[in-house]
Motif scaffolding. Structure first.
Motif, PDB file in Angstrom:
ATOM      1  N   SER A   1       0.857  -1.239   0.211  1.00 16.03           N
ATOM      2  CA  SER A   1       0.055  -0.125   0.061  1.00 16.03           C
ATOM      3  C   SER A   1       0.953   1.342  -0.043  1.00 16.03           C
ATOM      4  CB  SER A   1      -1.123   0.182   1.097  1.00 16.03           C
ATOM      5  OG  SER A   1      -1.848  -0.814   1.193  1.00 16.03           O
ATOM      6  N   ILE A   2       0.435   2.201  -0.810  1.00 10.67           N
ATOM      7  CA  ILE A   2       1.108   3.575  -0.764  1.00 10.67           C
ATOM      8  C   ILE A   2       0.254   4.617  -0.244  1.00 10.67           C
ATOM      9  CG2 ILE A   2       2.049   5.440  -2.263  1.00 10.67           C
ATOM     10  CD1 ILE A   2       2.616   2.975  -4.197  1.00 10.67           C
ATOM     11  N   PHE A   3       0.720   5.136   0.957  1.00  6.88           N
ATOM     12  CA  PHE A   3      -0.257   6.094   1.665  1.00  6.88           C
ATOM     13  C   PHE A   3      -0.171   7.608   1.199  1.00  6.88           C
ATOM     14  CE2 PHE A   3      -0.677   2.748   4.301  1.00  6.88           C
ATOM     15  CZ  PHE A   3      -1.749   2.778   4.968  1.00  6.88           C
ATOM     16  N   SER A   4      -1.257   8.426   1.018  1.00  9.75           N
ATOM     17  CA  SER A   4      -1.179   9.700   0.541  1.00  9.75           C
ATOM     18  C   SER A   4      -1.307  10.641   1.678  1.00  9.75           C
ATOM     19  CB  SER A   4      -2.221   9.772  -0.532  1.00  9.75           C
ATOM     20  OG  SER A   4      -3.318   9.643   0.051  1.00  9.75           O
ATOM     21  N   SER A   5      -1.528  10.406   2.902  1.00 12.46           N
ATOM     22  CA  SER A   5      -1.767  11.423   3.647  1.00 12.46           C
ATOM     23  C   SER A   5      -0.888  10.631   5.291  1.00 12.46           C
ATOM     24  CB  SER A   5      -3.182  11.704   4.261  1.00 12.46           C
ATOM     25  OG  SER A   5      -3.857  10.618   5.059  1.00 12.46           O
ATOM     26  N   SER A   6      -1.075  11.454   6.277  1.00 13.37           N
ATOM     27  CA  SER A   6      -0.417  11.006   7.609  1.00 13.37           C
ATOM     28  C   SER A   6      -1.553  10.891   8.432  1.00 13.37           C
ATOM     29  CB  SER A   6       0.482  11.915   8.072  1.00 13.37           C
ATOM     30  OG  SER A   6      -0.102  13.162   8.532  1.00 13.37           O
ATOM     31  N   MET A   7      -2.923  10.409   8.037  1.00 14.14           N
ATOM     32  CA  MET A   7      -4.089  10.263   8.802  1.00 14.14           C
ATOM     33  C   MET A   7      -4.223   8.836   9.032  1.00 14.14           C
ATOM     34  SD  MET A   7      -7.216  12.502   7.352  1.00 14.14           S
ATOM     35  CE  MET A   7      -7.011  11.924   5.558  1.00 14.14           C
ATOM     36  N   ASP A   8      -4.718   8.526  10.224  1.00 13.77           N
ATOM     37  CA  ASP A   8      -4.756   7.257  10.715  1.00 13.77           C
ATOM     38  C   ASP A   8      -6.237   6.585  10.104  1.00 13.77           C
ATOM     39  OD1 ASP A   8      -6.853   9.051  11.923  1.00 13.77           O
ATOM     40  OD2 ASP A   8      -6.910   7.913  13.627  1.00 13.77           O
ATOM     41  N   SER A   9      -7.076   7.390   9.773  1.00 13.85           N
ATOM     42  CA  SER A   9      -8.095   7.033   8.902  1.00 13.85           C
ATOM     43  C   SER A   9      -7.905   6.291   7.632  1.00 13.85           C
ATOM     44  CB  SER A   9      -9.146   8.414   8.474  1.00 13.85           C
ATOM     45  OG  SER A   9      -9.150   9.209   9.654  1.00 13.85           O
ATOM     46  N   GLU A  10      -6.816   6.787   7.092  1.00 13.53           N
ATOM     47  CA  GLU A  10      -6.558   6.025   5.556  1.00 13.53           C
ATOM     48  C   GLU A  10      -6.194   4.625   5.615  1.00 13.53           C
ATOM     49  OE1 GLU A  10      -3.304   8.254   3.361  1.00 13.53           O
ATOM     50  OE2 GLU A  10      -3.569   6.855   1.753  1.00 13.53           O
ATOM     51  N   VAL A  11      -5.840   4.126   7.034  1.00 15.27           N
ATOM     52  CA  VAL A  11      -5.759   2.755   6.774  1.00 15.27           C
ATOM     53  C   VAL A  11      -7.253   1.922   6.706  1.00 15.27           C
ATOM     54  CG1 VAL A  11      -3.808   2.670   8.472  1.00 15.27           C
ATOM     55  CG2 VAL A  11      -6.049   2.465   9.471  1.00 15.27           C
ATOM     56  N   ILE A  12      -8.262   2.639   6.982  1.00 16.65           N
ATOM     57  CA  ILE A  12      -9.291   1.844   6.913  1.00 16.65           C
ATOM     58  C   ILE A  12      -9.786   1.795   5.413  1.00 16.65           C
ATOM     59  CG2 ILE A  12     -12.030   2.297   7.443  1.00 16.65           C
ATOM     60  CD1 ILE A  12     -11.381   3.602   9.961  1.00 16.65           C
ATOM     61  N   VAL A  13      -9.477   2.977   4.806  1.00 18.76           N
ATOM     62  CA  VAL A  13      -9.914   3.039   3.206  1.00 18.76           C
ATOM     63  C   VAL A  13      -9.044   1.962   2.470  1.00 18.76           C
ATOM     64  CG1 VAL A  13      -9.410   4.382   1.248  1.00 18.76           C
ATOM     65  CG2 VAL A  13     -10.130   5.713   3.316  1.00 18.76           C
ATOM     66  N   HIS A  14      -7.738   1.835   2.801  1.00 17.86           N
ATOM     67  CA  HIS A  14      -6.893   0.823   2.398  1.00 17.86           C
ATOM     68  C   HIS A  14      -7.405  -0.577   2.495  1.00 17.86           C
ATOM     69  CE1 HIS A  14      -3.348   2.909   0.507  1.00 17.86           C
ATOM     70  NE2 HIS A  14      -3.751   3.822   1.444  1.00 17.86           N
TER      71      HIS A  14
END
Ligand code: 5GP
Ligand code: SF4
Ligand code: MG
Length: 458
Positions: free
Chosen positions: A119-132
């Motif tokens: 996975s490549i993350f586009s923000s430093s938000m914790d919430s992005e893990v849910i999207v992935h």
């Protein structure tokens, strides 16, 4: 902290969402955003600042009968447009949009696992893990995909998710943050606080329950409870400070909770001989009225708040924070001159605002200042979505009551007890998180709290 709002099945979804966000502005002033879905296409607008600062032209391009929105409040370090919400991405299964209130305490570990899988993350938000995690799930039904994605996610989440044509609402099993379900002309409306239902003319139906995933699409509404039951840990600070008094949260009125806090405070820490009681507007208004009702000491308006200045906590340095106290508040000399006064506030965090206010009140002629606080002393940081500073910055973490009193420059100081605070909740004393007051943290503290503070979803 953040505010979230969503609606499905209403032709004015975007306008309703913008209205709803205005009512949730107090939950976050750092950025705002809306995502809507029209004929299968999702579009979003996110901008820094207030809801009223959202750019009008791109907003006019948002159409459709489904929309979600977000107001964000977090630390200065993570104040970037990349971290504004709702998150909107396309995945192999179509678009995914997410608006999150809360903090995921094991986001760091989950993120490392995902990065190892590519996975490549586009923000430093914790919430992005849910999207992935949503994008990876192979379950058929949207609610089962969300259950997959949330499996093993620790901490606080009240979330709204758009997955294709489905709107999903979910609340973590401990019920940390509020999330209400209302109805407008048959359309379900979801929001952090019921004041956002009032502004759009929707009726409050019920809360999304702790551990519930609620799905609504063209085939109807479904509800599942896929998580193991956990002990209820609703944030007591929502009642004390964060929510608006005209809201119902956790099944009770915030106004009633705050008045009860103020009444209990008057019982536990009376101020005999005082001439008047006043609040530090606006968050302690209801508590100060409660103190006045119980004690019989008249309630006065002694501090006037300038509503056009942002919250003092947003200021990054101590020097600008001090100046901000005077920018934000002024004292009414005619009320205070020659009086022995009780100043009620809902909480003391760093003590900076309070110290500045005490100086203002004395300069306006008060002869005695008795400080009363409608919560217990804040002694530890919050890892579950409220941006309290680190332990070292908290005035009550390492000082005695007498040291705090002297440092604030008041004649007497009284805090509500932990029991008094919990027993004032409309739903009774059980089922609350009170970790920042008691040190009783429901989850292990995050392995890297600083990273969490700067990377948190809200
Ligand atoms: P202090 O004296 O600790 O600097 O500030 C106390 C004031 O901060 C109180 O009026 C209280 O309502 C407010 N406060 C408590 N928690 C928060 C928070 O998380 N954010 C903001 N902006 N204000 C807070
Ligand atoms: Fe609320 Fe404090 Fe618990 Fe954070 S630690 S969720 S502010 S009670
Ligand atoms: Mg306040």
């Amino acid at each position: 902290m953040c505010g979230i709002f969503g609606v499905r099945g209403h032709s004015d979804a975007v306008a309703l969402t913008k209205l709803g966000l205005f009512s949730l502005q107090h939950r976050g002033q750092e950025s705002a955003g809306i995502v809507s879905v029209d004929a299968g296409t999702a579009r979003g607008v996110r901008s820094m600042g207030l809801v009223s600062d959202m750019p009008l032209a791109p907003l006019a391009d948002l159409h459709g009968s489904m929309a979600i929105g977000h107001t964000r409040y977090s630390t200065a370090g993570s104040s970037t447009i990349e971290n504004a919400q709702p998150v909107l991405v396309s995945s192999r299964g179509g678009h995914i949009a997410l608006a999150h209130n809360g903090n995921i305490t094991n986001a760091g570990e989950l993120r490392v696992d995902l990065e190892e899988l590519g996975s490549i993350f586009s923000s430093s938000m914790d919430s992005e893990v849910i999207v992935h995690r949503l994008a990876r799930s192979t379950a058929e039904k949207p609610e089962d995909r969300l259950a997959d994605a949330l499996h093993g996610v620790e901490g606080a989440f009240s979330i709204l998710i758009v997955l294709g044509d489905t709107l999903l609402a979910a609340r973590d099993p401990r019920g940390w943050r509020p999330l209400a379900l209302g109805r407008l002309n048959g359309a379900p409306v979801f929001c952090s606080e019921t004041c956002a239902l009032d502004i759009v003319g929707a009726t409050y139906e019920r809360d999304i329950l702790p551990g519930e995933i609620f799905a609504v699409d063209a085939t109807g509404e479904r509800s599942i409870f896929p998580f193991a039951t956990k002990e209820l840990k609703r944030c007591v600070f929502e009642h004390v400070y964060f929510a608006r008094p005209d809201s119902q949260i956790f099944g009770g009125s915030v106004d009633r909770a705050r008045r009860a806090l103020g009444r209990r405070l008057a019982q536990e820490c009376p101020a005999p001989g005082a001439d008047l009681v006043f609040s530090v507007p606006d968050s302690s208004n209801s508590a100060a009225i409660g103190f006045s009702e119980e004690s019989g000491v008249p309630y006065e308006l002694a501090l006037i708040r300038n509503h056009y200045v942002g919250r003092t906590f947003i200021q990054p340095t101590q020097a600008t924070r001090d100046a901000k106290v005077r920018l934000k508040y002024n004292a009414v000399r005619e009320v205070l001159r020659g009086k022995r006064v009780v100043m009620v506030d809902d909480s003391i965090v760093r003590g900076t605002t309070t110290r500045g206010l005490v100086q203002l009140v004395r300069a306006a002629g008060a002869i005695e200042v008795h400080m009363r606080v409608s919560s217990a002393p804040v002694t530890g940081p919050c890892y579950y979505g409220i941006d309290t500073p680190s332990r070292e910055e908290l005035i009550a973490s390492n000082s005695t009551l007498e040291e705090i009193r002297s440092s604030l420059g008041v004649d007497s100081l009284g805090y509500l007890s932990l029991d008094g605070m919990l027993e004032s909740a409309p739903s009774g004393p059980d089922g609350f998180c009170h970790a920042c007051f008691s040190g009783d943290y429901p989850t292990p503290p995050p392995t890297d709290p600083d990273k969490l503070r700067y990377g948190c979803g809200c």
